[in-house]
Design a protein around this motif. Structure first.
Motif, mmCIF file in Angstrom:
data_model
loop_
_atom_site.group_PDB
_atom_site.id
_atom_site.type_symbol
_atom_site.label_atom_id
_atom_site.label_comp_id
_atom_site.label_asym_id
_atom_site.label_seq_id
_atom_site.Cartn_x
_atom_site.Cartn_y
_atom_site.Cartn_z
ATOM 1 N N ARG A 156 16.028 20.968 33.564
ATOM 2 C CA ARG A 156 15.054 19.965 33.843
ATOM 3 C C ARG A 156 15.374 18.684 32.703
ATOM 4 O O ARG A 156 14.676 17.984 32.523
ATOM 5 C CB ARG A 156 13.527 19.939 34.023
ATOM 6 N N SER A 157 16.617 18.960 31.982
ATOM 7 C CA SER A 157 16.907 17.827 31.064
ATOM 8 C C SER A 157 15.993 17.817 29.791
ATOM 9 O O SER A 157 16.112 16.911 29.146
ATOM 10 C CB SER A 157 17.012 16.382 31.644
ATOM 11 N N ASP A 216 4.252 32.035 20.800
ATOM 12 C CA ASP A 216 3.126 32.528 21.236
ATOM 13 C C ASP A 216 2.136 31.549 21.990
ATOM 14 O O ASP A 216 1.585 31.508 22.823
ATOM 15 C CB ASP A 216 2.472 33.569 20.537
ATOM 16 N N ASP A 217 1.947 30.305 20.987
ATOM 17 C CA ASP A 217 0.734 29.363 21.265
ATOM 18 C C ASP A 217 1.349 28.294 22.079
ATOM 19 O O ASP A 217 0.871 27.185 22.040
ATOM 20 C CB ASP A 217 0.184 28.947 19.813
ATOM 21 N N VAL A 218 2.606 28.346 22.564
ATOM 22 C CA VAL A 218 3.217 27.102 23.468
ATOM 23 C C VAL A 218 3.504 27.633 24.769
ATOM 24 O O VAL A 218 3.966 28.671 24.977
ATOM 25 C CB VAL A 218 4.420 26.947 22.756
ATOM 26 N N ALA A 219 3.164 26.870 25.705
ATOM 27 C CA ALA A 219 3.320 27.165 27.171
ATOM 28 C C ALA A 219 4.047 25.682 27.882
ATOM 29 O O ALA A 219 4.180 24.812 27.035
ATOM 30 C CB ALA A 219 2.110 27.290 27.817
ATOM 31 N N CYS A 220 4.520 25.804 28.998
ATOM 32 C CA CYS A 220 5.046 24.619 29.663
ATOM 33 C C CYS A 220 4.650 24.534 31.175
ATOM 34 O O CYS A 220 3.913 25.534 31.665
ATOM 35 C CB CYS A 220 6.557 24.957 29.640
ATOM 36 N N ASP A 221 4.804 23.489 31.662
ATOM 37 C CA ASP A 221 4.248 23.075 33.083
ATOM 38 C C ASP A 221 5.309 22.164 33.685
ATOM 39 O O ASP A 221 5.662 21.093 32.967
ATOM 40 C CB ASP A 221 2.770 22.430 32.882
ATOM 41 N N ILE A 222 5.775 22.289 34.655
ATOM 42 C CA ILE A 222 6.914 21.643 35.447
ATOM 43 C C ILE A 222 6.011 20.961 36.704
ATOM 44 O O ILE A 222 5.816 21.689 37.423
ATOM 45 C CB ILE A 222 7.924 22.160 35.829
ATOM 46 N N GLN A 270 11.793 13.279 34.172
ATOM 47 C CA GLN A 270 13.144 13.330 34.849
ATOM 48 C C GLN A 270 13.286 13.677 36.455
ATOM 49 O O GLN A 270 12.863 14.298 36.874
ATOM 50 C CB GLN A 270 14.075 14.443 34.055
ATOM 51 N N GLY A 271 13.588 12.519 37.221
ATOM 52 C CA GLY A 271 14.002 12.442 38.544
ATOM 53 C C GLY A 271 12.442 12.773 39.134
ATOM 54 O O GLY A 271 11.761 11.786 39.078
ATOM 55 N N ASN A 272 12.439 13.734 40.092
ATOM 56 C CA ASN A 272 11.172 13.775 40.638
ATOM 57 C C ASN A 272 10.241 14.954 39.960
ATOM 58 O O ASN A 272 9.449 15.320 40.602
ATOM 59 C CB ASN A 272 11.649 14.585 42.185
ATOM 60 N N THR A 273 10.591 15.326 38.854
ATOM 61 C CA THR A 273 9.529 15.996 38.016
ATOM 62 C C THR A 273 9.115 15.439 36.697
ATOM 63 O O THR A 273 9.808 15.029 36.123
ATOM 64 C CB THR A 273 10.340 17.506 37.876
ATOM 65 N N VAL A 274 8.020 16.207 36.259
ATOM 66 C CA VAL A 274 7.604 15.975 34.770
ATOM 67 C C VAL A 274 7.464 17.216 34.106
ATOM 68 O O VAL A 274 6.905 17.858 34.479
ATOM 69 C CB VAL A 274 6.339 15.128 34.805
#
Length: 376
Positions: free
Chosen positions: A120-121, A133-139, A181-185
Motif C-alpha cells: 500500500r505504498s 510490540d507496541d505498534v499496530a496497523c490499520d488499513i 494512497q488510492g482507495n485506502t488509508v
C-alpha cells in the motif's frame, strides 16, 4: 444448622457487593504509567511452533522497482524473528512463512501486516516498525464509502489538507504514521491513535471536515495531562458542532397533486361523435365540413403570414436616437491681460537663452578695455 451471626454485624446486600466488584475490575483495567509488557522470548516457547503458517499478498506494478530494491532489508528484518520472505515478480506477490526456528506465534501476523503495508505504498522505514510490540496497523478502505467520484476526490483531498498540513496535524495528535494512497488509508502506530485515525477518516468521508475532529483531539490531549481530570467525564469541555448548511431536497418541476378520494368512478371522456353532436357539426353535409376545414386552414395560414411579416418589418424600424447634448460655451469670466503678455515676449526675445544679464555684460566689457590700455 447455620452458625448464628456475630453481634453488631449486619448481612451484606448483594447490590453493594456487585458494586465493590465493579470498582475492583475498573481499577484492574487501568494501566499504570510507564508500564511496559515484557518481550516474548525463546524461554516462553522453547519447543517452537507445531505447523508452518504462510501469508501472501499481491502488489501493484508501480511498486515493483521499490520492492526489488528494499527486499534484502525486508528479509533481514524478518530473519531476526525467524520468518522467511519471498518476492515473486512474475506473479506480482509477496509471501511470508514461518520456519522451524520460529518461536513467537504472533510474528507471522506482524510479517503479514508488513507486506500489506509495503503493497500500500508505505515506505520500508515506517513499515518495519510493525515488528515492534507496541505498534499496530490499520488499513481503512474508503473507495466504496462515497458514490460520486468527484466528491470522493474532494473529500480525500480535504483529509490531506493544503500541502499535507491536515494530515501532518493528525499524525502529531495521534502519534501515528498515515499514508493516503488510492482507495485506502494506511495507518501505523499505537492502538489508541489508530482508533482516532479511523474515526477521523470515516467522518471525513461522511462530509464532516477533519478540522472539527482535530480540535477535539487537541482539547483531549490537554485534558489528559491533568491528573485530576483524567478520571472525570470530558463531555463538558469538548466542543459540539452542529451541521448548519444542510442541503435542501430539490423539488420536482411537475408536482403530482393528489386528488380527493371519491367512491364514484371518473366521468367517461367524450368521444369524437359526442363533440360533433354538441357543436352541431355532425349534422352538416360532407361538402360543408370540407369547406369549414379549408377555412380553418386558411385562417391559420393568414395568421402565420402576418407574424412573419411583422418579424421582417422589425429590421426596417429605425433605432431611437440619443438626444444631442449641446457643448457649453467657455466661460469668459477671467479676462486675459494681452499687453502684459506682449511685454514678456519682447523681453524674452531680447535675452538670448543662457546669456548673462545686461549689467554683468557692461562690467565685463569695461574690464576688457582696461586690460587693453595696460598692454599698450
Amino acid at each position: 444448622m447455620a452458625a448464628p451471626e456475630a453481634a453488631g454485624t449486619r448481612p451484606r446486600r448483594p447490590g453493594k457487593k456487585k458494586a465493590a466488584e465493579a470498582v475492583d475490575e475498573s481499577e484492574l483495567l487501568t494501566v499504570p504509567d510507564g508500564w511496559k509488557e515484557p518481550a516474548f522470548t525463546r524461554e516462553d516457547n522453547p519447543r517452537g511452533l507445531l505447523e508452518e503458517s504462510s501469508f501472501a499478498t499481491l502488489f501493484p506494478k508501480y511498486r515493483e522497482a521499490y520492492l526489488k530494491e528494499c527486499w534484502p532489508l525486508v528479509q533481514k528484518a524478518l530473519s531476526e524473528h525467524y520468518v522467511n520472505a519471498t518476492l515473486d515478480l512474475i506473479e506480482g506477490s509477496m509471501t511470508v512463512t514461518t520456519t522451524k526456528k520460529t518461536f513467537d506465534p504472533y510474528a507471522i501476523i506482524r510479517a503479514r501486516d508488513l507486506i500489506k503495508l509495503l503493497a500500500r505504498s508505505v515506505p520500508f522505514e515506517q513499515a518495519v516498525r510493525i515488528l515492534q510490540d507496541d505498534v499496530a496497523c490499520d488499513i481503512i478502505k474508503i473507495g466504496s464509502l462515497v458514490r460520486k467520484r468527484e466528491s470522493f476526490i474532494k473529500r480525500r483531498g480535504r483529509l490531506l489538507g493544503p500541502k499535507g498540513s491536515t494530515l501532518k496535524a493528525l499524525e502529531l495528535l495521534t502519534n501515528c504514521y498515515i499514508m493516503v494512497q488510492g482507495n485506502t488509508v494506511s495507518a501505523l502506530g499505537p492502538f489508541s491513535g489508530l482508533k482516532e485515525v479511523r474515526k477521523v477518516v470515516l467522518d471525513t468521508m461522511k462530509n464532516i471536515h477533519p478540522i472539527y475532529n482535530i480540535k477535539t483531539l487537541m482539547i483531549k490531549r490537554e485534558l489528559s495531562k491533568d491528573p485530576e481530570l483524567r478520571s472525570q467525564n470530558w463531555e463538558r469541555f469538548l466542543p459540539k458542532f452542529k451541521r448548519k448548511n444542510l442541503k435542501k431536497r430539490k423539488e420536482p418541476k411537475k408536482k403530482n397533486i393528489k386528488k380527493e378520494y371519491t367512491p364514484f368512478p371518473p366521468p367517461q371522456p367524450e368521444s369524437k361523435i359526442d363533440k360533433e353532436l354538441a357543436s352541431g357539426e355532425y349534422f352538416l353535409k360532407e361538402s360543408q365540413k370540407k369547406r369549414k376545414r379549408v377555412e380553418e386552414i386558411k385562417a391559420k395560414q393568414a395568421e402565420a403570414v402576418k407574424k412573419r411579416q411583422e418579424e421582417r418589418n422589425k429590421a426596417f424600424i429605425p433605432p431611437k436616437e440619443k438626444p444631442v447634448v449641446k457643448a457649453k460655451k467657455a466661460s469668459t469670466e477671467k479676462k486675459i491681460d494681452i499687453e502684459a503678455i506682449k511685454e514678456k515676449v519682447k523681453n524674452a526675445k531680447k535675452k538670448k537663452l543662457g546669456a548673462l544679464p545686461m549689467e554683468e555684460v557692461k562690467l565685463k566689457m569695461a574690464a576688457d578695455e582696461k586690460k587693453k590700455k595696460k598692454k599698450k
